[in-house]
Design a protein around this motif. Structure first.
Motif, PDB file in Angstrom:
ATOM      1  N   GLU A  87       0.825  -1.208   0.000  1.00  0.00           N
ATOM      2  CA  GLU A  87       0.000   0.000   0.000  1.00  0.00           C
ATOM      3  C   GLU A  87       0.863   1.264   0.000  1.00  0.00           C
ATOM      4  O   GLU A  87       0.474   2.279  -0.577  1.00  0.00           O
ATOM      5  N   ALA A  88       2.021   1.175   0.666  1.00  0.00           N
ATOM      6  CA  ALA A  88       2.944   2.321   0.675  1.00  0.00           C
ATOM      7  C   ALA A  88       3.352   2.647  -0.767  1.00  0.00           C
ATOM      8  O   ALA A  88       3.421   3.808  -1.160  1.00  0.00           O
ATOM      9  N   LYS A  89       3.580   1.599  -1.554  1.00  0.00           N
ATOM     10  CA  LYS A  89       3.982   1.818  -2.952  1.00  0.00           C
ATOM     11  C   LYS A  89       2.832   2.395  -3.776  1.00  0.00           C
ATOM     12  O   LYS A  89       3.036   3.199  -4.671  1.00  0.00           O
ATOM     13  N   GLN A  90       1.613   1.947  -3.449  1.00  0.00           N
ATOM     14  CA  GLN A  90       0.430   2.502  -4.143  1.00  0.00           C
ATOM     15  C   GLN A  90       0.277   3.985  -3.786  1.00  0.00           C
ATOM     16  O   GLN A  90      -0.033   4.813  -4.646  1.00  0.00           O
ATOM     17  N   ALA A  91       0.475   4.303  -2.500  1.00  0.00           N
ATOM     18  CA  ALA A  91       0.363   5.699  -2.055  1.00  0.00           C
ATOM     19  C   ALA A  91       1.429   6.556  -2.725  1.00  0.00           C
ATOM     20  O   ALA A  91       1.169   7.693  -3.133  1.00  0.00           O
ATOM     21  N   LEU A  92       2.596   5.976  -2.868  1.00  0.00           N
ATOM     22  CA  LEU A  92       3.703   6.689  -3.504  1.00  0.00           C
ATOM     23  C   LEU A  92       3.380   7.036  -4.961  1.00  0.00           C
ATOM     24  O   LEU A  92       3.717   8.117  -5.449  1.00  0.00           O
ATOM     25  N   LYS A  93       2.686   6.103  -5.625  1.00  0.00           N
ATOM     26  CA  LYS A  93       2.272   6.361  -7.018  1.00  0.00           C
ATOM     27  C   LYS A  93       1.358   7.588  -7.078  1.00  0.00           C
ATOM     28  O   LYS A  93       1.455   8.410  -7.971  1.00  0.00           O
ATOM     29  N   MET A  94       0.422   7.675  -6.110  1.00  0.00           N
ATOM     30  CA  MET A  94      -0.496   8.821  -6.059  1.00  0.00           C
ATOM     31  C   MET A  94       0.281  10.115  -5.795  1.00  0.00           C
ATOM     32  O   MET A  94       0.013  11.146  -6.410  1.00  0.00           O
ATOM     33  N   LEU A  95       1.238  10.050  -4.873  1.00  0.00           N
ATOM     34  CA  LEU A  95       2.026  11.251  -4.545  1.00  0.00           C
ATOM     35  C   LEU A  95       2.858  11.706  -5.749  1.00  0.00           C
ATOM     36  O   LEU A  95       3.079  12.895  -5.941  1.00  0.00           O
ATOM     37  N   GLU A  96       3.295  10.732  -6.543  1.00  0.00           N
ATOM     38  CA  GLU A  96       4.081  11.084  -7.736  1.00  0.00           C
ATOM     39  C   GLU A  96       3.190  11.624  -8.848  1.00  0.00           C
ATOM     40  O   GLU A  96       3.584  12.482  -9.618  1.00  0.00           O
ATOM     41  N   LYS A  97       1.954  11.118  -8.909  1.00  0.00           N
ATOM     42  CA  LYS A  97       1.017  11.533  -9.956  1.00  0.00           C
ATOM     43  C   LYS A  97       0.487  12.953  -9.701  1.00  0.00           C
ATOM     44  O   LYS A  97       0.298  13.721 -10.636  1.00  0.00           O
ATOM     45  N   TYR A  98       0.240  13.262  -8.441  1.00  0.00           N
ATOM     46  CA  TYR A  98      -0.298  14.595  -8.094  1.00  0.00           C
ATOM     47  C   TYR A  98       0.608  15.243  -7.040  1.00  0.00           C
ATOM     48  O   TYR A  98       0.197  15.420  -5.884  1.00  0.00           O
ATOM     49  N   PRO A  99       1.841  15.572  -7.402  1.00  0.00           N
ATOM     50  CA  PRO A  99       2.792  16.033  -6.372  1.00  0.00           C
ATOM     51  C   PRO A  99       2.389  17.331  -5.686  1.00  0.00           C
ATOM     52  O   PRO A  99       2.544  17.467  -4.484  1.00  0.00           O
ATOM     53  N   HIS A 146       1.893  15.193   5.117  1.00  0.00           N
ATOM     54  CA  HIS A 146       3.121  14.738   5.781  1.00  0.00           C
ATOM     55  C   HIS A 146       2.926  13.380   6.459  1.00  0.00           C
ATOM     56  O   HIS A 146       3.853  12.578   6.538  1.00  0.00           O
ATOM     57  N   PHE A 147       1.711  13.136   6.950  1.00  0.00           N
ATOM     58  CA  PHE A 147       1.422  11.877   7.646  1.00  0.00           C
ATOM     59  C   PHE A 147       1.665  10.686   6.712  1.00  0.00           C
ATOM     60  O   PHE A 147       2.378   9.748   7.064  1.00  0.00           O
ATOM     61  N   THR A 148       1.084  10.749   5.516  1.00  0.00           N
ATOM     62  CA  THR A 148       1.220   9.627   4.575  1.00  0.00           C
ATOM     63  C   THR A 148       2.678   9.426   4.181  1.00  0.00           C
ATOM     64  O   THR A 148       3.166   8.292   4.127  1.00  0.00           O
ATOM     65  N   ARG A 149       3.385  10.523   3.929  1.00  0.00           N
ATOM     66  CA  ARG A 149       4.800  10.428   3.533  1.00  0.00           C
ATOM     67  C   ARG A 149       5.616   9.748   4.646  1.00  0.00           C
ATOM     68  O   ARG A 149       6.438   8.869   4.370  1.00  0.00           O
ATOM     69  N   ALA A 150       5.355  10.155   5.883  1.00  0.00           N
ATOM     70  CA  ALA A 150       6.107   9.567   7.008  1.00  0.00           C
ATOM     71  C   ALA A 150       5.753   8.090   7.208  1.00  0.00           C
ATOM     72  O   ALA A 150       6.606   7.280   7.574  1.00  0.00           O
ATOM     73  N   LEU A 151       4.485   7.768   6.930  1.00  0.00           N
ATOM     74  CA  LEU A 151       4.044   6.372   7.067  1.00  0.00           C
ATOM     75  C   LEU A 151       4.692   5.489   5.990  1.00  0.00           C
ATOM     76  O   LEU A 151       5.064   4.344   6.240  1.00  0.00           O
ATOM     77  N   ILE A 152       4.835   6.041   4.789  1.00  0.00           N
ATOM     78  CA  ILE A 152       5.506   5.313   3.696  1.00  0.00           C
ATOM     79  C   ILE A 152       6.955   5.025   4.112  1.00  0.00           C
ATOM     80  O   ILE A 152       7.451   3.903   3.957  1.00  0.00           O
ATOM     81  N   ALA A 153       7.612   6.046   4.662  1.00  0.00           N
ATOM     82  CA  ALA A 153       9.006   5.881   5.101  1.00  0.00           C
ATOM     83  C   ALA A 153       9.100   4.783   6.161  1.00  0.00           C
ATOM     84  O   ALA A 153      10.016   3.949   6.128  1.00  0.00           O
ATOM     85  N   LEU A 154       8.125   4.784   7.072  1.00  0.00           N
ATOM     86  CA  LEU A 154       8.121   3.768   8.136  1.00  0.00           C
ATOM     87  C   LEU A 154       7.980   2.358   7.550  1.00  0.00           C
ATOM     88  O   LEU A 154       8.662   1.422   7.979  1.00  0.00           O
ATOM     89  N   CYS A 155       7.118   2.228   6.533  1.00  0.00           N
ATOM     90  CA  CYS A 155       6.935   0.917   5.888  1.00  0.00           C
ATOM     91  C   CYS A 155       8.239   0.450   5.243  1.00  0.00           C
ATOM     92  O   CYS A 155       8.572  -0.737   5.286  1.00  0.00           O
ATOM     93  N   PHE A 156       8.958   1.375   4.616  1.00  0.00           N
ATOM     94  CA  PHE A 156      10.258   1.009   4.026  1.00  0.00           C
ATOM     95  C   PHE A 156      11.238   0.595   5.118  1.00  0.00           C
ATOM     96  O   PHE A 156      11.984  -0.373   4.953  1.00  0.00           O
ATOM     97  N   GLU A 157      11.239   1.337   6.209  1.00  0.00           N
ATOM     98  CA  GLU A 157      12.157   1.007   7.317  1.00  0.00           C
ATOM     99  C   GLU A 157      11.891  -0.398   7.848  1.00  0.00           C
ATOM    100  O   GLU A 157      12.824  -1.110   8.209  1.00  0.00           O
ATOM    101  N   ASN A 158      10.603  -0.760   7.914  1.00  0.00           N
ATOM    102  CA  ASN A 158      10.247  -2.091   8.433  1.00  0.00           C
ATOM    103  C   ASN A 158      10.917  -3.207   7.645  1.00  0.00           C
ATOM    104  O   ASN A 158      11.135  -4.295   8.161  1.00  0.00           O
ATOM    105  N   PHE A 159      11.193  -2.941   6.364  1.00  0.00           N
ATOM    106  CA  PHE A 159      11.843  -3.960   5.526  1.00  0.00           C
ATOM    107  C   PHE A 159      13.321  -3.648   5.286  1.00  0.00           C
ATOM    108  O   PHE A 159      13.913  -4.160   4.355  1.00  0.00           O
ATOM    109  N   ARG A 160      13.830  -2.770   6.146  1.00  0.00           N
ATOM    110  CA  ARG A 160      15.238  -2.366   6.094  1.00  0.00           C
ATOM    111  C   ARG A 160      15.614  -1.780   4.728  1.00  0.00           C
ATOM    112  O   ARG A 160      16.762  -1.903   4.293  1.00  0.00           O
ATOM    113  N   GLN A 161      14.618  -1.205   4.075  1.00  0.00           N
ATOM    114  CA  GLN A 161      14.908  -0.542   2.795  1.00  0.00           C
ATOM    115  C   GLN A 161      15.224   0.914   3.133  1.00  0.00           C
ATOM    116  O   GLN A 161      14.424   1.830   2.893  1.00  0.00           O
ATOM    117  N   TYR A 162      16.389   1.101   3.735  1.00  0.00           N
ATOM    118  CA  TYR A 162      16.734   2.397   4.314  1.00  0.00           C
ATOM    119  C   TYR A 162      16.945   3.491   3.270  1.00  0.00           C
ATOM    120  O   TYR A 162      16.688   4.654   3.536  1.00  0.00           O
TER     121      TYR A 162
END
Lengths: 427, 206
Positions: free
Chosen positions: A149-161, A168-184
């Motif tokens: 879902e983080a990747k889906q949200a990222l697509k939306m953020l890229e489509k309508y920047p 800011h909440f969604t952006r920070a949540l996306i970052a947290l999801c990446f951190e969970n998978f050590r995709q630093y």
């Protein structure tokens, strides 16, 4: 001049009455179950609200996206995350299907109103479907699905920047999801974008510094050192770990503004109508953790839902104006055609019908909060009991005791709280 | 309207009604799982089959275990889904395991049944309901020697905004599979399979 026959006049009046009924049906008509559900939700009865939406057949097809969004959010706040996720996934699937523009609906809306078309959601609402899905999956411990879902949200953020840049909440949540998978590296990029979009980059600075010091962005990360608030300066001295145990709070407060009708009238009977968000005062809430070590500064960001929703609507303004102009021209042409054929009452009634029918599409996701806040409190691994979230809103303090939980090193515990006027729902 | 004009109009109306009825009739057909079938660019069962076929063969033929005589014990730790779609990757691992079991050269620890095995063993010993001579012997499970794990990734690209009637999108999937020796922590074998597909969708519909 030829006098119209009485029977012809009656037939025309019947047609007109039918048109008027159609206008009333479409003009500003939200499905009754949706209205009831929203009313119950804001009355502090989320269970009744969900029950009101249980019979999907009563909701017209054009409002199905609203049904899924409203129901998904209500279930989320009831703590029924699995059901909420399933409902919001239906919303996500519908959004994808709605990418196809329906000629029949667009043609019909040119002589009636936008209410006749399927509700497709503002850009911000489409993004928040993924935001709530991310939260649901994290609360369910399904980190992999949250990353999807983080990747889906990222697509939306890229489509309508532009219109979505203040979420800011969604952006920070996306970052947290990446951190969970050590995709630093991915998390680092998201924190950098967050810092660029925040009026003050300090909330993101410590995260950038923390991540940047580890995988090798040291030089760039050093630039953010000066933005790290003194309360979080421990990150500069201590051996910061990327695998801290954390309590993650999703706090929703207040209610988002709804859309209202705006009008410009050009005499004698041309009406331009457009949706706009109402000005609704909402008080932000401050959240602290009782018994929490104040030496360790929590990470927190806030999204003003109303501001992002307004920016999304504003981004569509040119399309709305173009469609409004086309509709006004079409209706004027039709009214004049009727005038040429019929003198007197019929042409007046047709103009009146078109005037009344010109209602802006004020449908929106109404149960959204005014503010979405993300808090990340670093805490020690082990068992935690009687931990208390202390919330200050309008000078009033509310204490919410969190359920007991235990954390192993590097693990995160997620909890969501909704604060509305006078009541709170937390899970 | 003349009589012939009326007939032609009626004929056209009937023809249109028939065409509409036929085109709106629901149909079903059975498709073979081996048939390659795609409705859009997204991951589907044909891709799963292709992935499994492409990875099982090299594992059987070129991996260091290909010639192992002792039927090594493997545990599958799943395939991480790092795409932007909700894909159930356990379907891929189940099929890979099935193909390898069929080949008869490997043995697999049933990791998903561990709790059930513990519960059943506990029942046999502690419920008092099971005859002692029929109880399974404890501490006789085999330890795995290898871990089979993988990652499914995707890259998506959509056509930029422009005046058009269809929207093209491109999707690339790659599944990377690796076999890790539990004793040495070395990756003994690795391979990957790639799938790339372009699809176009109409922007305007009825």
């Amino acid at each position: 001049m030829k006098k119209p026959r009485l029977s012809n006049i009656f037939t025309e009046l019947k047609i007109l009455a039918g048109c008027c009924l159609l206008c009333i049906f479409f003009a500003g008509c939200t499905a009754a179950p949706l209205r009831e559900a929203r009313k119950a939700f804001y009355a502090g009865q989320p269970l009744e609200a969900v029950n009101a939406l249980s019979e999907a057949k009563k909701i017209p097809n054009r409002d199905r996206l609203l049904l899924f969004m409203e129901k998904g959010l209500m279930l989320h706040h009831l703590g029924r995350y699995e059901e909420s996720a399933n409902t919001l996934l239906k919303a996500s699937g519908l959004i994808e299907k709605q990418e196809v523009i329906s000629i029949s609906q667009q043609a019909a809306s040119l002589v009636t109103s936008e209410w006749i078309t399927d509700y497709k959601g503002e850009y911000s609402e489409r993004l928040w479907v993924h935001t709530y899905l991310m939260m649901n999956f994290l609360l369910l411990g399904k980190d992999e699905s949250a990353l999807v879902e983080a990747k889906q949200a990222l697509k939306m953020l890229e489509k309508y920047p532009e219109p979505l840049s203040k979420d800011h909440f969604t952006r920070a949540l996306i970052a947290l999801c990446f951190e969970n998978f050590r995709q630093y590296s991915d998390a680092y990029i998201e924190y950098k974008k967050l810092a660029e979009n925040l009026p003050d980059p300090s909330p993101a600075a410590s995260q950038i510094y923390r991540l940047g010091m580890n995988p090798g962005f040291r030089e760039e990360a050093e630039k953010y050192r000066k933005f790290i608030p003194p309360a979080a300066s421990s990150i500069l001295t201590s051996q910061s770990s990327l695998l801290n145990s954390e309590l993650v709070l999703f706090v929703s407060s207040g209610s988002a503004p709804a859309k209202i009708s705006g009008n410009i009238i050009i005499p004698p009977s041309v009406r331009f109508s457009f949706p706009q968000y109402e000005e609704r005062r909402a008080d932000d809430a401050q959240v602290q953790l009782a018994g929490f070590d104040s030496q360790t500064h929590p990470f927190s960001v806030t999204t003003n839902i109303g501001a992002v929703a307004k920016a999304s609507l504003q981004d569509r303004a040119s399309k709305i104006i173009a469609k409004e102009t086309a509709r006004a021209a079409m209706k004027e042409a039709m009214a004049r055609a009727v005038e040429r054929k019929n003198e007197g009452i019929l042409s007046v009634l047709v103009r009146a019908a078109f005037f009344l029918m010109e209602e802006p599409d004020t449908r929106c996701w109404e149960t959204l909060p005014a503010f979405l806040k993300l808090f990340r409190f670093p805490i020690q691994p082990g068992k935690h009991q009687n931990l208390k979230a202390v919330i200050y809103q309008n000078g009033v303090r509310k204490d919410i005791i969190l359920p007991p939980f235990s954390l192993s090193p590097g693990q995160k515990y997620y909890y969501q709280i909704r604060i509305s006027s006078g009541s709170d729902i937390g899970n | 309207m003349t009589n012939s004009g009326l007939k032609s109009t009626l004929f056209l109306a009937i023809l249109s009604a028939i065409a509409l009825t036929v085109s709106c009739t629901a149909t079903t057909r059975t498709v073979s799982p081996n048939e390659e079938l795609h409705y859009d660019e997204a991951y589907d069962f044909s891709d799963k089959k292709k992935i499994v076929d492409s990875l099982v063969q090299p594992l059987l033929e070129t991996s260091p275990l290909a010639n192992a005589a002792d039927r090594p014990v493997i545990i599958i730790y799943g395939i991480a889904n790092q795409t932007s779609e909700h894909i159930n990757t356990s379907g891929i691992t189940d099929d890979i395991r099935q193909e390898l079991i069929k080949a008869g050269r490997f043995r697999f620890v049933n990791e998903t049944q561990r709790d059930n095995i513990a519960n059943e063993t506990d029942y046999q010993y502690n419920s008092g309901a099971v005859a002692p001579e029929t109880r399974i012997e404890r501490a006789r499970q085999l330890g795995a020697r290898y871990i089979l794990s993988g990652t499914l990734r995707s890259i998506e690209k959509e056509e930029p905004k422009q005046i058009r009637l269809t929207k093209k999108s491109l999707r690339y999937y790659s599944l990377h599979l690796e076999l890790t020796d539990l004793k040495t922590a070395l990756i003994e074998w690795a391979d990957s399979v790639e799938i790339a597909r372009e699809a176009s969708k109409p922007i305007i519909g009825w």
